[in-house]
Scaffold this active site. Structure first.
Site, mmCIF file in Angstrom:
data_model
loop_
_atom_site.group_PDB
_atom_site.id
_atom_site.type_symbol
_atom_site.label_atom_id
_atom_site.label_comp_id
_atom_site.label_asym_id
_atom_site.label_seq_id
_atom_site.Cartn_x
_atom_site.Cartn_y
_atom_site.Cartn_z
ATOM 1 N N ARG A 1 -43.441 33.953 -8.747
ATOM 2 C CA ARG A 1 -42.237 33.393 -8.455
ATOM 3 C C ARG A 1 -42.015 32.689 -7.010
ATOM 4 N NH1 ARG A 1 -38.959 37.589 -12.031
ATOM 5 N NH2 ARG A 1 -39.666 36.859 -13.936
ATOM 6 N N HIS B 1 -32.111 35.990 -7.627
ATOM 7 C CA HIS B 1 -32.571 37.018 -8.787
ATOM 8 C C HIS B 1 -32.696 38.466 -8.773
ATOM 9 C CE1 HIS B 1 -33.887 37.443 -12.977
ATOM 10 N NE2 HIS B 1 -35.154 37.792 -12.694
ATOM 11 N N SER C 1 -35.626 32.339 -18.445
ATOM 12 C CA SER C 1 -36.776 33.165 -18.265
ATOM 13 C C SER C 1 -38.152 32.561 -18.011
ATOM 14 C CB SER C 1 -36.986 34.012 -19.588
ATOM 15 O OG SER C 1 -38.188 34.635 -19.411
ATOM 16 N N HIS D 1 -35.374 33.253 -8.268
ATOM 17 C CA HIS D 1 -36.327 32.983 -9.533
ATOM 18 C C HIS D 1 -36.458 31.369 -9.535
ATOM 19 C CE1 HIS D 1 -37.205 32.639 -13.643
ATOM 20 N NE2 HIS D 1 -37.423 34.092 -13.545
ATOM 21 N N GLY E 1 -31.401 54.259 -14.919
ATOM 22 C CA GLY E 1 -30.485 55.413 -15.094
ATOM 23 C C GLY E 1 -30.390 56.184 -16.375
ATOM 24 N N GLY F 1 -28.326 51.374 -16.217
ATOM 25 C CA GLY F 1 -29.071 50.454 -16.745
ATOM 26 C C GLY F 1 -30.447 51.031 -17.150
#
Lengths: 279, 668
Positions: free
Chosen positions: B298, B366, B251, B237, B15, B12
């Site tokens: 959040r 999340h 989002s 989330h 990495g 990802g």
């Protein structure tokens, strides 16, 4: 909304294959109907209880999936004959469109089957290497921001960069033929991969890679390597293989203007060739 | 000496940024991933990436304020030196991603456009439509492909990391991996191993995470002796789309672009939402949080939505809990330009156009703020010593952790658009430290006796065979996973109670025992997803237990960890004098709680059970203070707290104390 004549079961027919080069066969599964299922949930239910319609206990079906929201490109397969992502293939919608009330799942036909619905799509990424789909920056130290770009430039580039390498355009392309190399007994993984890469390297790169070449040729820094990408597009398996069937753009789940990119690349390649002739 | 190599586990954002940085430094990398790296879970990140920028700077913003918002939003559980370093790098990280060709949205003049995100009042967030994670990931994927073409990167895609190889001295010397198609095992010698494997969403069954986010790589390091920090801090989330297979993210940028959260004031009002007049809508976040409105951090938004549905019974639907997230007042062209990606997802999966009809959303698991414990070296200015081999090294020498699977950046609650930053930052920043680590060593792992690696592979094979050859039982791994997810979601998400946590620990033990005998239906040796899933399931239990034990023992409320039995009350007096008096007591209690609980939870796994200890946190730059978003009596608490802080610093520095005691600028 949900059709009133809901079935009690979802009939699923799956084309299976135990390994590379082996014969394919069909199996039937009945899944109790629930609202709002997608193909992934159906495959999960089969995995939890892999019993066919005839009551035969079988190995769970192998398939690829990742994000389950159609941005990673993993779960591409043929669903009722159409190539698409299985996460966004909703059962209720499929049943509306399927008079037989059956859901048919098959692996993509243009890639070697690994097992069941899992295919080997390494060729997709190899093509990205071939067209040098990257910006050749000097390095990763702080050199300030990149070149300024207009909103128009960004709005042209963004759709091209949404390509998730899912393979739909390649499945639909009549010019994109399957390349399959069977691993020999005792052959090392590395030696096998080299043979696969050699075979792929002369086969058609496909619309997705041409689109990426266009994307990077339009980038203010990426264009410094424009000539190299255009050269790559004219090598064996390059843009000349495209037969302009325009299937790619019709099946792209991200609505990427692939044919526009191909046309642009075609013109750029011609101009490049003419220029080279007079050099 | 053979050439030294580094293994990176996970492809990802963290990495990949690590891989490309190491390649730039001339260090070859073996990159291991369950999926082709371009399909990593970072593609799911939507909203954007934060940094202080030229525009916000002129409105009073700075790297320091970004740092302050991050630790205040994280309820001071963040380790401050890494956060400070990250916020200082942030503008440079975004510049670099811009140079790599990320298609960030632009202003009319051609600069990067910015939007506002939760927990800040500044527009810090750069974005590429609503698929920012995808666009950032692709740019890094492209760079790594470039290095692969040059021969510096070997990719091992469709491989499972099964364990680190730890030598007799306790140092990591490589990894064992398994090919997901041929099921063959392979040892990769490595002079440093970097785990960048993301979060453990699958421990909760359904979450916003991708199916490969099973936490197995982190758990396998935990089993091998690596410490795990702050496991109980799991971000829920506020806005996701409920689904049978996944809870899909909606989002925060939807609210950043003006989206409003509301419910009808009348319980289960069946009218078309567009026909409900303004006066009959309850914009509960806006009413309760007049400064931050819909963009509170959040953890707070999640608790409010939960409260509205569970305690106040105002869920939009009677049969499933949800509230409206409304974008219908925003022009469609603007929505398409800035949020197209996420609106398409909603429309595809729900069959309703969110440009026309308010979306129905509910909170979902999340992100994990916690992760593998890692070290760092603090600089004299309160940041990090860049290039120190200690940065991000776990307690197992040569084993590093970065990205979502580390633990220090986000404290008790992560701010939106800070995760993409922390992932890319850690990859870039830790690279030079690893280079120095390799230079310190006079040997290469590849020169070790082959037996070291052969033994590790033999052990992994044996374990694999044992799972395959289990006697038949009626235990089904998929069923157990579902039960685990349901249990964890009930016991360890938004609201936590000690009785439920204790019961959950007992049940998890039972589930683990069942998982240890669960039958693998497929006993084949080719692309056997059944056995891979069963092994990953078994590795969910150490993490599940660390989460539950951490939550049980932490008797306080901090960020995402909310225990109503230990919550700090609002002030109730009607008069300012009365509230000031209450505020004194409130601050006493707050201070006592800080002294006791402002510590990282550190778990080590002993005989399969997490043993917890507590670690002090470096809060040397920004002293902890009450987190007061929207609390009743916030003004009085702040007055009392500032006076006390001033008195405290007066003992140290009389000048600073005078400055601090000056009338505060209008508080938020």
């Amino acid at each position: 909304m949900i059709a009133s004549n809901q079935p009690s079961v979802i009939k699923v027919r799956v084309k299976r294959q135990d390994g590379p080069g082996q014969a394919a066969y069909w199996q039937h599964f009945d899944i109790p109907y629930e609202e709002n299922l997608n193909i992934i949930s159906v495959l999960q239910k089969i995995a939890a209880k892999p019993i066919t319609r005839d009551g035969q206990r079988v190995a769970p079906i192998a398939w690829d999936c990742g994000c389950l929201e159609e941005v990673c490109g993993s779960c591409t397969m043929l669903i009722n004959g159409r190539v698409r992502q299985s996460c966004s293939a909703l059962i209720d919608r499929l049943l509306e469109d399927s008079p037989s009330g059956e859901v048919v799942l098959e692996p993509m036909s243009k890639f070697p089957v690994v097992r069941d619905l899992v295919v080997d799509r390494a060729r997709i990424f190899q093509a990205l290497k071939k067209v040098k789909a990257w910006v050749e920056v000097d390095g990763y130290f702080d050199m300030g921001p990149g070149p300024k770009q207009s909103r128009t430039q960004q709005e042209a580039a963004y759709p091209l960069s949404e390509c998730m390498s899912c393979g739909c355009c390649l499945e639909a392309c009549p010019q994109y033929a399957k390349v399959e190399v069977i691993r020999e007994a005792g052959e090392s993984e590395e030696a096998y991969r080299q043979r696969v890469e050699a075979a792929n390297s002369v086969a058609f790169i496909g619309p997705h890679a041409i689109n990426q070449a266009v994307l990077f040729n339009s980038n203010p820094t990426g264009q410094f390597k424009k000539a190299e990408r255009l050269e790559a597009l004219t090598e064996p398996g390059g843009i000349q293989v495209c037969g302009n069937a325009q299937n790619c753009v019709a099946v792209c789940p991200k609505h990427i203007p692939l044919t526009t990119s191909i046309a642009q690349a075609g013109r750029a390649v011609t101009v490049h060739a003419v220029k080279k002739f007079f050099e | 000496m053979a050439k030294q190599r580094v293994v990176v586990v996970g492809g990802g954002l963290s990495g990949l940024s690590m891989t490309m940085k190491l390649c730039e430094l001339g260090i070859p990398v073996d990159l291991v991933s369950l999926v082709p790296v371009k399909r990593s879970h970072s593609v799911c990140a939507q909203g954007g990436i934060n940094s202080c920028n030229d525009a916000t700077r002129q409105l009073g913003d700075s790297e320091w304020k970004h740092f302050d918002d991050t630790v205040y939003g994280g309820d001071f559980l963040n380790h401050q030196p890494p956060v400070k370093e990250m916020c200082e790098w942030a503008p440079k990280v975004i510049d670099l991603m811009d140079r790599l060709g990320v298609t960030f949205n632009r202003t009319g003049e051609g600069f990067l456009d910015r939007r506002r995100f939760g927990g800040t009042l500044y527009k810090r967030t750069a974005f590429a439509g609503a698929t920012t994670g995808q666009q950032l990931l692709y740019a890094l994927d492209e760079q790594v492909r470039r290095w692969e073409a040059e021969g510096l990167v070997r990719k091992f895609e469709h491989y499972d990391f099964t364990s680190p190889i730890v030598d007799d001295n306790g140092a990591c010397r490589g990894v064992v991996i398994q090919n997901l198609h041929s099921m063959e095992f392979l040892a990769l010698p490595a002079d440093a191993v970097v785990v960048a494997s993301g979060g453990p969403g699958l421990v909760y069954g359904r979450s916003t995470m991708s199916v490969m986010c099973n936490g197995s790589a982190a758990s396998r390091c935990f089993r091998a002796g690596a410490k795990y920090g702050n496991a109980e801090f799991i971000q829920v989330h506020p806005t996701a789309i409920p689904g049978a297979d996944k809870l899909r993210l909606m989002s925060e940028s939807a609210r950043g672009e003006g989206g409003r959260v509301w419910v009808p004031r009348r319980s289960q009002d069946t009218r078309d939402p567009k026909l409900i007049p303004e006066s009959e809508r309850y914009y509960f976040l806006e009413e309760r949080y007049p400064a931050y409105m819909n963009l509170v951090p959040r953890d707070i938004a999640t608790r409010e939505i939960f409260d509205i549905c569970v305690n106040e019974g105002l869920s939009v639907d009677a049969d499933k809990m949800c509230v409206y997230l409304d974008l219908t007042h925003i022009p469609k062209a603007e929505l398409d330009r800035k949020l197209g990606g996420i609106l398409d997802i909603y429309q595809k999966f729900q069959g309703v156009d969110p440009r026309e009809v308010p979306m129905k959303i509910f909170p979902a698991v999340h992100y994990s703020m916690g992760g593998l414990w890692t070290d760092y070296e603090r600089s004299s200015s309160g940041g990090l010593v860049v290039g120190s081999p200690r940065n991000h090294e776990t307690n197992i020498p040569n084993l590093y952790a970065i990205g979502e699977c580390d633990y220090h950046y986000h404290g008790a609650n992560r701010l939106g658009a800070n995760s993409l930053l922390s992932c890319i930052f850690t990859g870039l920043m830790v690279g030079p430290g690893i280079e120095n680590k390799l230079k310190q060593s006079k040997t290469a792992a590849a020169d070790l006796p082959p037996a070291v690696f052969q033994q590790a592979v033999a052990a992994a094979k044996e374990q694999h065979q044992a799972v395959l050859q289990r006697p038949s039982s009626d235990q089904n791994p998929y069923q157990i996973h579902q039960e685990l997810g349901d249990l964890m979601t009930r016991a360890a998400t938004v609201v936590r109670r000690n009785d439920q946590l204790k019961a959950a620990i007992a049940t998890v033990e039972e589930l683990e025992q069942r998982a240890n005998v669960a039958t693998v239906v497929d006993t084949g040796s080719w692309t056997n997803q059944n056995v891979i899933f069963t092994k990953a399931l078994m590795d969910m239990f150490p993490l599940a237990k660390a989460i539950l034990w951490g939550a049980l023992q932490r008797d306080e409320c901090r960020g995402a960890h909310f225990k109503p039995d230990f919550s700090m009350p609002s002030l109730t007096s009607d008069t300012r004098e009365g509230r000031l008096q209450e505020a004194e007591q409130w601050c006493d209690r707050f201070q006592a709680n800080t002294d006791k609980w402002l510590k990282s939870t550190i778990a080590t796994l002993v005989d399969g059970q997490p043993k917890l200890s507590y670690e002090d946190i470096d809060t040397s730059s920004i002293p902890p203070r009450p987190r007061l978003y929207g609390l009743v009596g916030a003004e009085e608490i702040e007055t009392v707290w500032k006076r006390r802080a001033a008195a405290k610093s007066a003992q140290v520095d009389p000048m600073a104390a005078r400055a601090a005691a000056a009338p505060a600028v209008a508080s938020l």
